[in-house]
Design a protein around this motif. Structure first.
Motif, PDB file in Angstrom:
ATOM      1  N   THR A   1      -6.650  -9.326   4.733  1.00  0.00           N
ATOM      2  CA  THR A   1      -6.000  -9.475   4.021  1.00  0.00           C
ATOM      3  C   THR A   1      -5.414  -8.310   3.759  1.00  0.00           C
ATOM      4  N   GLY A   2      -5.925  -7.443   3.487  1.00  0.00           N
ATOM      5  CA  GLY A   2      -4.680  -5.992   3.489  1.00  0.00           C
ATOM      6  C   GLY A   2      -4.173  -5.648   4.431  1.00  0.00           C
ATOM      7  N   LEU A   3      -4.573  -5.959   5.552  1.00  0.00           N
ATOM      8  CA  LEU A   3      -3.328  -5.638   7.419  1.00  0.00           C
ATOM      9  C   LEU A   3      -2.541  -6.406   6.830  1.00  0.00           C
ATOM     10  N   TYR A   4      -2.529  -7.872   6.294  1.00  0.00           N
ATOM     11  CA  TYR A   4      -1.398  -8.895   6.502  1.00  0.00           C
ATOM     12  C   TYR A   4      -0.017  -8.205   5.487  1.00  0.00           C
ATOM     13  N   ARG A   5      -0.649  -7.434   4.286  1.00  0.00           N
ATOM     14  CA  ARG A   5       0.241  -6.992   3.185  1.00  0.00           C
ATOM     15  C   ARG A   5       1.407  -6.488   3.848  1.00  0.00           C
ATOM     16  N   PRO A   6       1.903  -5.771   4.695  1.00  0.00           N
ATOM     17  CA  PRO A   6       3.140  -4.901   4.740  1.00  0.00           C
ATOM     18  C   PRO A   6       3.703  -6.555   5.458  1.00  0.00           C
ATOM     19  N   PHE A   7       2.722  -6.928   6.302  1.00  0.00           N
ATOM     20  CA  PHE A   7       3.896  -7.894   7.384  1.00  0.00           C
ATOM     21  C   PHE A   7       4.427  -9.365   5.610  1.00  0.00           C
ATOM     22  N   LEU A   8       3.300  -9.725   5.339  1.00  0.00           N
ATOM     23  CA  LEU A   8       3.881 -10.409   4.390  1.00  0.00           C
ATOM     24  C   LEU A   8       4.796  -9.871   3.364  1.00  0.00           C
TER      25      LEU A   8
ATOM     26  N   GLU B   1       7.741  -7.694   3.590  1.00  0.00           N
ATOM     27  CA  GLU B   1       8.793  -8.460   4.172  1.00  0.00           C
ATOM     28  C   GLU B   1       9.294 -10.173   4.189  1.00  0.00           C
ATOM     29  N   LEU B   2       8.241 -10.121   4.018  1.00  0.00           N
ATOM     30  CA  LEU B   2       8.794 -12.361   4.057  1.00  0.00           C
ATOM     31  C   LEU B   2       8.248 -12.248   2.481  1.00  0.00           C
ATOM     32  N   ASP B   3       8.548 -11.272   1.725  1.00  0.00           N
ATOM     33  CA  ASP B   3       8.435 -11.693   0.404  1.00  0.00           C
ATOM     34  C   ASP B   3       7.028 -12.481  -0.726  1.00  0.00           C
ATOM     35  N   ILE B   4       6.548 -12.789   0.003  1.00  0.00           N
ATOM     36  CA  ILE B   4       5.429 -13.456  -0.084  1.00  0.00           C
ATOM     37  C   ILE B   4       4.197 -12.676   0.108  1.00  0.00           C
ATOM     38  N   THR B   5       3.071 -13.353  -1.112  1.00  0.00           N
ATOM     39  CA  THR B   5       1.228 -12.941  -1.246  1.00  0.00           C
ATOM     40  C   THR B   5       0.461 -13.358  -0.047  1.00  0.00           C
ATOM     41  N   TYR B   6      -0.209 -13.242   0.234  1.00  0.00           N
ATOM     42  CA  TYR B   6      -1.071 -13.423   1.297  1.00  0.00           C
ATOM     43  C   TYR B   6      -1.982 -14.836   1.424  1.00  0.00           C
ATOM     44  N   SER B   7      -2.148 -15.375   0.090  1.00  0.00           N
ATOM     45  CA  SER B   7      -2.221 -16.722  -0.496  1.00  0.00           C
ATOM     46  C   SER B   7      -1.096 -17.612  -0.425  1.00  0.00           C
ATOM     47  N   GLN B   8       0.617 -17.030  -0.648  1.00  0.00           N
ATOM     48  CA  GLN B   8       1.406 -17.930  -0.587  1.00  0.00           C
ATOM     49  C   GLN B   8       1.782 -17.877   1.202  1.00  0.00           C
ATOM     50  N   TYR B   9       1.137 -17.463   1.522  1.00  0.00           N
ATOM     51  CA  TYR B   9       0.649 -17.336   3.466  1.00  0.00           C
ATOM     52  C   TYR B   9       0.097 -18.597   3.678  1.00  0.00           C
ATOM     53  N   LEU B  10      -0.907 -18.472   3.213  1.00  0.00           N
ATOM     54  CA  LEU B  10      -1.776 -19.884   3.408  1.00  0.00           C
ATOM     55  C   LEU B  10      -1.230 -21.129   3.175  1.00  0.00           C
ATOM     56  N   VAL B  11      -0.573 -21.097   1.998  1.00  0.00           N
ATOM     57  CA  VAL B  11      -0.482 -22.273   1.996  1.00  0.00           C
ATOM     58  C   VAL B  11       1.347 -23.159   2.204  1.00  0.00           C
ATOM     59  N   MET B  12       2.117 -21.644   2.766  1.00  0.00           N
ATOM     60  CA  MET B  12       3.400 -22.246   3.447  1.00  0.00           C
ATOM     61  C   MET B  12       2.672 -22.444   5.443  1.00  0.00           C
ATOM     62  N   MET B  13       1.364 -22.312   5.986  1.00  0.00           N
ATOM     63  CA  MET B  13       0.958 -22.974   6.830  1.00  0.00           C
ATOM     64  C   MET B  13       0.020 -23.569   7.065  1.00  0.00           C
ATOM     65  N   VAL B  14      -0.003 -23.709   6.375  1.00  0.00           N
ATOM     66  CA  VAL B  14      -0.494 -25.552   6.388  1.00  0.00           C
ATOM     67  C   VAL B  14       1.143 -26.150   5.979  1.00  0.00           C
ATOM     68  N   LEU B  15       1.173 -26.065   5.012  1.00  0.00           N
ATOM     69  CA  LEU B  15       2.978 -26.908   4.679  1.00  0.00           C
ATOM     70  C   LEU B  15       4.340 -26.623   6.604  1.00  0.00           C
ATOM     71  N   TRP B  16       3.875 -25.736   7.178  1.00  0.00           N
ATOM     72  CA  TRP B  16       4.604 -25.505   8.472  1.00  0.00           C
ATOM     73  C   TRP B  16       4.046 -26.820   9.544  1.00  0.00           C
TER      74      TRP B  16
END
Length: 144
Positions: A25-32, A34-49
């Motif tokens: 999860t920490g490895l994701y942080r710099p990439f996320l 850049e998108l202005d989202i947290t890891y948890s928000q990323y998971l939600v977005m993946m479900v909606l995508w």
């Protein structure tokens, strides 16, 4: 005395799983970031995508999150303009989440993240697939 060995941290399955989840999860942080989202928000977005227009309860089921945890995540994503939440006309108790155009565009920016994470980890894709399959088997046995 034999039972005491079972309580050693090195003998626990939960500890390495906990650590690897935290570290990845920490490895994701710099990439996320850049998108202005947290890891948890990323998971939600993946479900909606994958399936736009899901109910909050369906999103929660997919992510193993209760509505008390999920609702604040959705509110933050909505405040950032990535999603909109709407109550169903047939049953106003049911809330659905839909991607906005900005949320759909975010998917294009996020497409490179899995490859970047794999490169950072430095493990062969086949090994990651095998690990994921093993974890999935365990999850299927302990799911409610």
């Amino acid at each position: 005395m034999e039972n005491l060995k079972q309580l050693k941290l090195e003998n626990q399955i939960c500890f390495p799983l906990y650590v690897i989840a935290k570290e990845i999860t920490g490895l994701y942080r710099p990439f996320l970031d850049e998108l202005d989202i947290t890891y948890s928000q990323y998971l939600v977005m993946m479900v909606l995508w994958e399936n736009d227009g899901l109910t909050v309860s369906h999103i929660g089921d997919k992510l193993f999150l209760d509505s008390g945890t999920l609702t604040p995540l959705l509110k933050r994503l909505e405040a950032k303009g990535f999603i909109v939440r709407k109550r169903k006309k047939e049953d106003e108790r049911v809330v659905e989440a839909f991607l906005t155009e900005v949320g759909k565009q975010l998917q294009q920016k996020a497409c490179e993240i899995p490859k970047k994470i794999q490169q950072k980890i430095g493990i062969e894709p086949e090994d990651l697939i095998q690990l994921k399959d093993t974890i999935q088997k365990i999850l299927s046995k302990i799911e409610k």
